[in-house]
Design an enzyme around this catalytic site. Structure first.
Site, PDB file in Angstrom:
ATOM      1  N   LYS A  32      33.150  48.600  73.641  1.00 40.75           N
ATOM      2  CA  LYS A  32      33.174  48.137  75.035  1.00 40.75           C
ATOM      3  C   LYS A  32      32.564  49.190  75.966  1.00 40.75           C
ATOM      4  CE  LYS A  32      37.696  47.813  75.041  1.00 40.75           C
ATOM      5  NZ  LYS A  32      38.081  48.238  73.687  1.00 40.75           N
TER       6      LYS A  32
ATOM      7  N   ARG B 198      44.073  42.784  79.634  1.00 41.89           N
ATOM      8  CA  ARG B 198      44.588  43.065  78.292  1.00 41.89           C
ATOM      9  C   ARG B 198      45.854  42.285  77.982  1.00 41.89           C
ATOM     10  NH1 ARG B 198      42.236  48.457  77.603  1.00 41.89           N
ATOM     11  NH2 ARG B 198      42.789  49.287  75.590  1.00 41.89           N
TER      12      ARG B 198
ATOM     13  N   ARG C 172      34.695  59.912  67.451  1.00 45.69           N
ATOM     14  CA  ARG C 172      34.110  59.817  68.784  1.00 45.69           C
ATOM     15  C   ARG C 172      34.321  61.086  69.612  1.00 45.69           C
ATOM     16  NH1 ARG C 172      36.392  55.058  72.426  1.00 45.69           N
ATOM     17  NH2 ARG C 172      38.367  55.987  71.818  1.00 45.69           N
TER      18      ARG C 172
ATOM     19  N   ARG D 286      39.289  62.443  72.963  1.00 44.74           N
ATOM     20  CA  ARG D 286      40.469  61.843  73.595  1.00 44.74           C
ATOM     21  C   ARG D 286      41.725  62.133  72.787  1.00 44.74           C
ATOM     22  NH1 ARG D 286      38.831  55.735  75.149  1.00 44.74           N
ATOM     23  NH2 ARG D 286      40.933  55.353  74.387  1.00 44.74           N
TER      24      ARG D 286
ATOM     25  N   ARG E 230      47.414  51.164  68.952  1.00 48.62           N
ATOM     26  CA  ARG E 230      46.533  50.498  69.928  1.00 48.62           C
ATOM     27  C   ARG E 230      46.022  49.174  69.368  1.00 48.62           C
ATOM     28  NH1 ARG E 230      42.734  55.490  70.664  1.00 48.62           N
ATOM     29  NH2 ARG E 230      41.274  54.012  71.593  1.00 48.62           N
TER      30      ARG E 230
HETATM   31  P1  AP5 Z   1      33.447  52.856  72.329  1.00 52.85           P
HETATM   32  O1  AP5 Z   1      32.306  52.189  72.993  1.00 52.85           O
HETATM   33  O2  AP5 Z   1      33.970  54.110  72.919  1.00 52.85           O
HETATM   34  O3  AP5 Z   1      34.614  51.810  72.081  1.00 52.85           O
HETATM   35  P2  AP5 Z   1      35.636  51.106  73.096  1.00 52.85           P
HETATM   36  O4  AP5 Z   1      35.666  49.653  72.748  1.00 52.85           O
HETATM   37  O5  AP5 Z   1      35.324  51.483  74.501  1.00 52.85           O
HETATM   38  O6  AP5 Z   1      36.971  51.748  72.577  1.00 52.85           O
HETATM   39  P3  AP5 Z   1      38.176  52.421  73.350  1.00 52.85           P
HETATM   40  O7  AP5 Z   1      38.874  53.297  72.360  1.00 52.85           O
HETATM   41  O8  AP5 Z   1      37.745  53.034  74.631  1.00 52.85           O
HETATM   42  O9  AP5 Z   1      39.038  51.189  73.638  1.00 52.85           O
HETATM   43  P4  AP5 Z   1      40.507  51.136  74.011  1.00 52.85           P
HETATM   44  O10 AP5 Z   1      40.598  49.735  74.422  1.00 52.85           O
HETATM   45  O11 AP5 Z   1      41.452  51.567  72.962  1.00 52.85           O
HETATM   46  O12 AP5 Z   1      40.673  52.290  75.111  1.00 52.85           O
HETATM   47  P5  AP5 Z   1      40.804  52.261  76.695  1.00 52.85           P
HETATM   48  O13 AP5 Z   1      40.203  53.477  77.228  1.00 52.85           O
HETATM   49  O14 AP5 Z   1      40.379  50.952  77.216  1.00 52.85           O
HETATM   50  O15 AP5 Z   1      33.006  53.122  70.809  1.00 52.85           O
HETATM   51  C1  AP5 Z   1      33.816  53.879  69.912  1.00 52.85           C
HETATM   52  C2  AP5 Z   1      32.936  54.811  69.074  1.00 52.85           C
HETATM   53  O16 AP5 Z   1      32.118  54.041  68.194  1.00 52.85           O
HETATM   54  C3  AP5 Z   1      31.964  55.672  69.880  1.00 52.85           C
HETATM   55  O17 AP5 Z   1      31.902  56.945  69.289  1.00 52.85           O
HETATM   56  C4  AP5 Z   1      30.621  54.961  69.782  1.00 52.85           C
HETATM   57  O18 AP5 Z   1      29.528  55.864  69.810  1.00 52.85           O
HETATM   58  C5  AP5 Z   1      30.728  54.272  68.429  1.00 52.85           C
HETATM   59  N1  AP5 Z   1      30.074  52.957  68.411  1.00 52.85           N
HETATM   60  C6  AP5 Z   1      30.098  52.011  69.398  1.00 52.85           C
HETATM   61  N2  AP5 Z   1      29.430  50.904  69.034  1.00 52.85           N
HETATM   62  C7  AP5 Z   1      28.994  51.137  67.761  1.00 52.85           C
HETATM   63  C8  AP5 Z   1      28.234  50.369  66.810  1.00 52.85           C
HETATM   64  N3  AP5 Z   1      27.789  49.112  67.104  1.00 52.85           N
HETATM   65  N4  AP5 Z   1      27.988  50.928  65.598  1.00 52.85           N
HETATM   66  C9  AP5 Z   1      28.421  52.179  65.298  1.00 52.85           C
HETATM   67  N5  AP5 Z   1      29.132  52.955  66.159  1.00 52.85           N
HETATM   68  C10 AP5 Z   1      29.418  52.452  67.371  1.00 52.85           C
HETATM   69  O19 AP5 Z   1      42.381  52.355  76.873  1.00 52.85           O
HETATM   70  C11 AP5 Z   1      43.104  53.524  76.537  1.00 52.85           C
HETATM   71  C12 AP5 Z   1      44.582  53.355  76.865  1.00 52.85           C
HETATM   72  O20 AP5 Z   1      44.722  53.165  78.292  1.00 52.85           O
HETATM   73  C13 AP5 Z   1      45.272  52.134  76.253  1.00 52.85           C
HETATM   74  O21 AP5 Z   1      45.737  52.411  74.946  1.00 52.85           O
HETATM   75  C14 AP5 Z   1      46.405  51.882  77.260  1.00 52.85           C
HETATM   76  O22 AP5 Z   1      47.460  52.791  77.072  1.00 52.85           O
HETATM   77  C15 AP5 Z   1      45.739  52.209  78.591  1.00 52.85           C
HETATM   78  N6  AP5 Z   1      45.100  51.038  79.230  1.00 52.85           N
HETATM   79  C16 AP5 Z   1      43.770  50.889  79.507  1.00 52.85           C
HETATM   80  N7  AP5 Z   1      43.526  49.704  80.082  1.00 52.85           N
HETATM   81  C17 AP5 Z   1      44.726  49.064  80.172  1.00 52.85           C
HETATM   82  C18 AP5 Z   1      45.114  47.796  80.657  1.00 52.85           C
HETATM   83  N8  AP5 Z   1      44.221  46.924  81.156  1.00 52.85           N
HETATM   84  N9  AP5 Z   1      46.430  47.461  80.578  1.00 52.85           N
HETATM   85  C19 AP5 Z   1      47.337  48.317  80.091  1.00 52.85           C
HETATM   86  N10 AP5 Z   1      47.042  49.534  79.590  1.00 52.85           N
HETATM   87  C20 AP5 Z   1      45.731  49.914  79.636  1.00 52.85           C
HETATM   88 MG    MG Z   2      36.320  52.575  76.001  1.00 49.93          MG
END
Ligand code: AP5
Ligand code: MG
Length: 215
Positions: A13, A88, A127, A161, A172
């Site tokens: 994402k 979410r 990552r 992270r 997660r």
């Molecule tokens: P990346 O693009 O970073 O993946 P992502 O989908 O953004 O993953 P996240 O870990 O950020 O998602 P998340 O939903 O757990 O975390 P968030 O910050 O939203 O890609 C990952 C890696 O793979 C990278 O190294 C990239 O280079 C590689 N890659 C990407 N695409 C690829 C491909 N096609 N092929 C190969 N490699 C690839 O949330 C964190 C925390 O915040 C949550 O756990 C929760 O506690 C809180 N939170 C956030 N939003 C909310 C909400 N709306 N409600 C409640 N709690 C929330």
């Molecule tokens: Mg992300």
């Protein structure tokens, strides 16, 4: 144009949002990034969110929806929004509808990144990001062109992270399965959802998303 990128942790994402910002001048609204900034700045929201995020659980709906409300209020009306990691839960999906109406916006697409969870653990634990400009990298899949130097800004300072360890990633993912995946039918009803193969190469995923956005 306003779109949601939906998918489990590590689905890509953030990576794809960054590319859309670059190619289309849209604004990435990542609640995860906003919460990490709040934790770092030790704001009231950050103090509430810190331990929850480290456990890999979800922060309260009210907190994240308020963050999105503030961002939409500040966003130029001609700039499209990419919702990354929000909504979410079903309550957040309902809240987003109200926020879009309040700010005079309409949702055009919900893009679901379809991925294999076991492969995601490798993606996430490998990552890292530039500590200066936030550009994302991966130990195996996306290293800087020159080792130890950010392609984008030249910084030599990188970070990882705190919630990117296998145990937290599993929590997660369980949260995603239990609370986030069930909101898909909410959007399927309005015919907004397109499922894309998130296991393809990064550029191929981008191309598939562009195809959807170009209709
Ligand atoms: P990346 O693009 O970073 O993946 P992502 O989908 O953004 O993953 P996240 O870990 O950020 O998602 P998340 O939903 O757990 O975390 P968030 O910050 O939203 O890609 C990952 C890696 O793979 C990278 O190294 C990239 O280079 C590689 N890659 C990407 N695409 C690829 C491909 N096609 N092929 C190969 N490699 C690839 O949330 C964190 C925390 O915040 C949550 O756990 C929760 O506690 C809180 N939170 C956030 N939003 C909310 C909400 N709306 N409600 C409640 N709690 C929330
Ligand atoms: Mg992300």
């Amino acid at each position: 144009m306003n779109i949601i990128l939906l998918g489990p942790p590590g689905a890509g994402k953030g990576t794809q949002s960054g590319l859309l910002v670059e190619h289309r001048g849209m604004k990435q609204l990542s609640t995860g990034d906003m919460l990490r900034a709040a934790v770092k700045a030790e704001t009231e929201v950050g103090l509430k969110a810190k331990a929850i995020m480290e456990r890999g659980e979800l922060v309260s709906d009210a907190i994240v929806s308020a963050l999105i409300d503030d961002e939409l209020a500040a966003l130029d009306e001609s700039t499209g929004a990419i919702f990354d990691g929000y909504p979410r839960t079903e309550a957040q999906a309902v809240a987003l509808d109200a926020l879009l109406a309040k700010h005079g916006r309409k949702l055009q697409h919900v893009i679901e990144l379809d991925v294999d969870e076991d492969a995601l653990v490798e993606r996430i634990t490998g990552r890292f990001t530039c500590a200066n400009c936030g550009e994302g990298y991966h130990d195996t899949f996306k290293q800087p062109a020159k080792e130890g130097v950010c392609d984008k800004c030249g910084s030599t300072d990188f970070k990882r992270r705190k919630d990117d360890n296998e145990e937290t990633v599993r929590t997660r993912m369980a949260e995603y399965r239990a609370k986030t995946a069930p909101i898909l039918p909410y959007y399927e009803k309005s015919g907004l959802v397109t499922r894309i193969d998130g296991m393809a190469e990064i550029d191929d995923v981008t191309e598939a998303i562009e195809k959807v956005l170009n209709g």
